[in-house]
Motif scaffolding. Structure first.
Motif, PDB file in Angstrom:
ATOM      1  N   ARG A   1       0.832  -1.201   0.000  1.00 39.87           N
ATOM      2  CA  ARG A   1       0.000   0.000   0.000  1.00 39.87           C
ATOM      3  C   ARG A   1       0.875   1.263   0.000  1.00 39.87           C
ATOM      4  O   ARG A   1       0.527   2.268  -0.630  1.00 39.87           O
ATOM      5  CB  ARG A   1      -0.927  -0.016   1.212  1.00 39.87           C
TER       6      ARG A   1
ATOM      7  N   HIS B   1      -6.325 -10.331  -6.602  1.00 39.66           N
ATOM      8  CA  HIS B   1      -5.105  -9.662  -7.066  1.00 39.66           C
ATOM      9  C   HIS B   1      -5.213  -9.288  -8.543  1.00 39.66           C
ATOM     10  O   HIS B   1      -4.645  -8.275  -8.970  1.00 39.66           O
ATOM     11  CB  HIS B   1      -3.880 -10.538  -6.831  1.00 39.66           C
TER      12      HIS B   1
ATOM     13  N   HIS C   1      -6.872  -6.128  -8.532  1.00 38.66           N
ATOM     14  CA  HIS C   1      -5.929  -5.078  -8.125  1.00 38.66           C
ATOM     15  C   HIS C   1      -5.141  -4.563  -9.327  1.00 38.66           C
ATOM     16  O   HIS C   1      -4.930  -3.357  -9.478  1.00 38.66           O
ATOM     17  CB  HIS C   1      -4.972  -5.608  -7.059  1.00 38.66           C
TER      18      HIS C   1
ATOM     19  N   ASN D   1      -7.547  -1.203  -5.091  1.00 42.04           N
ATOM     20  CA  ASN D   1      -8.233  -2.145  -4.203  1.00 42.04           C
ATOM     21  C   ASN D   1      -7.402  -3.411  -4.064  1.00 42.04           C
ATOM     22  O   ASN D   1      -6.571  -3.711  -4.924  1.00 42.04           O
ATOM     23  CB  ASN D   1      -9.612  -2.499  -4.760  1.00 42.04           C
ATOM     24  N   CYS D   2      -7.636  -4.134  -2.984  1.00 40.46           N
ATOM     25  CA  CYS D   2      -7.063  -5.474  -2.792  1.00 40.46           C
ATOM     26  C   CYS D   2      -5.532  -5.451  -2.758  1.00 40.46           C
ATOM     27  O   CYS D   2      -4.860  -5.969  -3.648  1.00 40.46           O
ATOM     28  CB  CYS D   2      -7.549  -6.443  -3.869  1.00 40.46           C
ATOM     29  N   PHE D   3      -4.992  -4.875  -1.692  1.00 40.51           N
ATOM     30  CA  PHE D   3      -3.540  -4.763  -1.548  1.00 40.51           C
ATOM     31  C   PHE D   3      -2.913  -5.977  -0.869  1.00 40.51           C
ATOM     32  O   PHE D   3      -1.706  -6.169  -0.943  1.00 40.51           O
ATOM     33  CB  PHE D   3      -3.185  -3.501  -0.747  1.00 40.51           C
TER      34      PHE D   3
ATOM     35  N   ASP E   1      -7.420  -5.928   3.989  1.00 37.51           N
ATOM     36  CA  ASP E   1      -8.235  -5.167   3.044  1.00 37.51           C
ATOM     37  C   ASP E   1      -9.638  -4.942   3.607  1.00 37.51           C
ATOM     38  O   ASP E   1     -10.187  -3.835   3.503  1.00 37.51           O
ATOM     39  CB  ASP E   1      -8.319  -5.903   1.706  1.00 37.51           C
TER      40      ASP E   1
ATOM     41  N   ASP F   1     -11.170  -3.003   0.001  1.00 37.21           N
ATOM     42  CA  ASP F   1     -11.740  -3.951  -0.958  1.00 37.21           C
ATOM     43  C   ASP F   1     -13.195  -3.598  -1.266  1.00 37.21           C
ATOM     44  O   ASP F   1     -13.943  -4.427  -1.785  1.00 37.21           O
ATOM     45  CB  ASP F   1     -11.644  -5.379  -0.424  1.00 37.21           C
TER      46      ASP F   1
END
Length: 353
Positions: A206, A291, A294, A300-302, A309, A315
């Motif tokens: 992030r 992922h 992502h 989103n979705c780290f 998340d 998310d």
């Protein structure tokens, strides 16, 4: 009914008040035995189930203990043979052993995915593409660029990082090489490794998306909005150190893991990231939908597991998509896009008109 009123009136001075007192005793007598009988049946069933569960538990535990013991003896014997062949120099095992293992696992399984991306074979696998129509087949020039950077990270960055890892473990202290840890302890350590990596990868990843670092470091990895497996470590060397190598190593360092446990964990971590970047949602494999999303949307979705998340609300957009519905391990050969198709928005718009 008249008889009941008359009897009651004669005993109470002629006042007519209905009562069923005389008939209530037989009903209570019938209800109480019925309740007791039901309770007795429930207790018998529960006690029988508990006895069976206890017996099964003891039997399962006994068989598991025998299995773990036999399996442990087998792997210890293989480990002894391995050390007798390659030697017991911890530096060579931690540095070159880790490099050879990670390099081999990455390109063995990554190579299988790459073959599928280059040839579109087997054709049936294309039904499991997360983003249909992308990299079918993959652009060879882009693929060669990826391979070059991956090899650079694995050799030029990976080997010195393995040396630092060895010196850190030497300072930390690690168990004797000859004796393998028990399976139970390995499972416990793996749980710690997974949770540690989740936290370290989430926050480092992030941080790479901050406006100060994304443009100069992380943007390279996001050139692939529809990733393929070998792009897993296609990235800036700085990112490779702090986001790819350090998070998996932290748990090993904290637990002071045996080198064999570290190798097992690194293998699982490599297979996980190859799957997450593969672009295929294959049956009986962990879902890579999060992922992949992502890479498609960037914001989103780290994380790896998705726990942080959810905690941080990163998310939210993903959970509003059909990809989130498909974000499960498929236990059948039905492609996720067929099992959970996209809603037909055309019909919805026509209905509004």
């Amino acid at each position: 009914m008249l008889g009941e009123f008359e009897d009651e009136s004669s005993s109470s001075g002629g006042e007519l008040t209905p009562t069923r007192k005389n008939n209530s005793h037989p009903q209570n007598a019938q209800q109480n035995p019925s309740i007791l009988s039901s309770l007795r049946s429930v207790l018998i069933v529960l006690s029988t189930a508990l006895i069976c569960f206890a017996a099964a538990r003891n039997s399962i535990t006994w068989h598991c203990q025998r299995f773990w013991g036999a399996s442990g003896d087998f792997w210890q014997a293989q480990w002894d043979k391995f050390l007798d062949t390659v030697g017991e120099d911890p530096f060579y095992l931690w540095v070159y052993g880790t490099f050879i293992l990670s390099f081999g696992v990455y390109w063995l399984f990554g190579g299988i995915y790459t073959f599928m991306d280059m040839t579109n074979k087997p054709a049936a696998i294309r039904r499991y593409k997360i983003q249909p129509g992308t990299n079918e087949p993959v652009d060879n020039r882009k693929l060669l660029k990826v391979i070059w950077y991956v090899l650079l990270n694995q050799v030029v960055v990976g080997i010195p990082s393995s040396m630092l890892m060895y010196w850190a473990m030497k300072w930390r202290g690690y168990p004797a090489l000859r004796e393998l840890p028990t399976f139970h302890w390995v499972l416990y350590e793996l749980a710690v490794h997974i949770l540690t990596e989740e936290a370290a990868f989430y926050y480092s990843h992030r941080f790479l998306h901050s406006r100060y670092l994304y443009k100069y470091i992380h943007k390279q990895h996001h050139e692939w909005t529809a990733p393929i497996a070998v792009t897993a470590i296609y990235c800036n060397p700085i990112e490779h150190i702090f986001s790819n190598l350090l998070p998996p190593f932290l748990g090993v360092f904290i637990m002071g893991s045996h080198v064999a446990t570290a190798w097992l964990w690194f293998t699982l971590a490599i297979l996980s990231t190859l799957n997450a970047h593969s672009g295929y949602h294959l049956p009986f494999f962990p879902s890579p939908e999060a992922h992949d999303f992502h890479h498609l949307k960037f914001n989103n979705c780290f994380g790896v597991l998705g726990v942080l998340d959810r905690l941080h609300g990163t998310d939210t957009s993903f959970r509003q998509t059909r990809a989130y519905v498909r974000h499960i391990m498929m236990l059948s050969f039905i492609p996720p896009r067929e099992a959970f198709p996209e809603p037909n928005t055309c019909k919805h718009k026509l209905g509004k008109r």
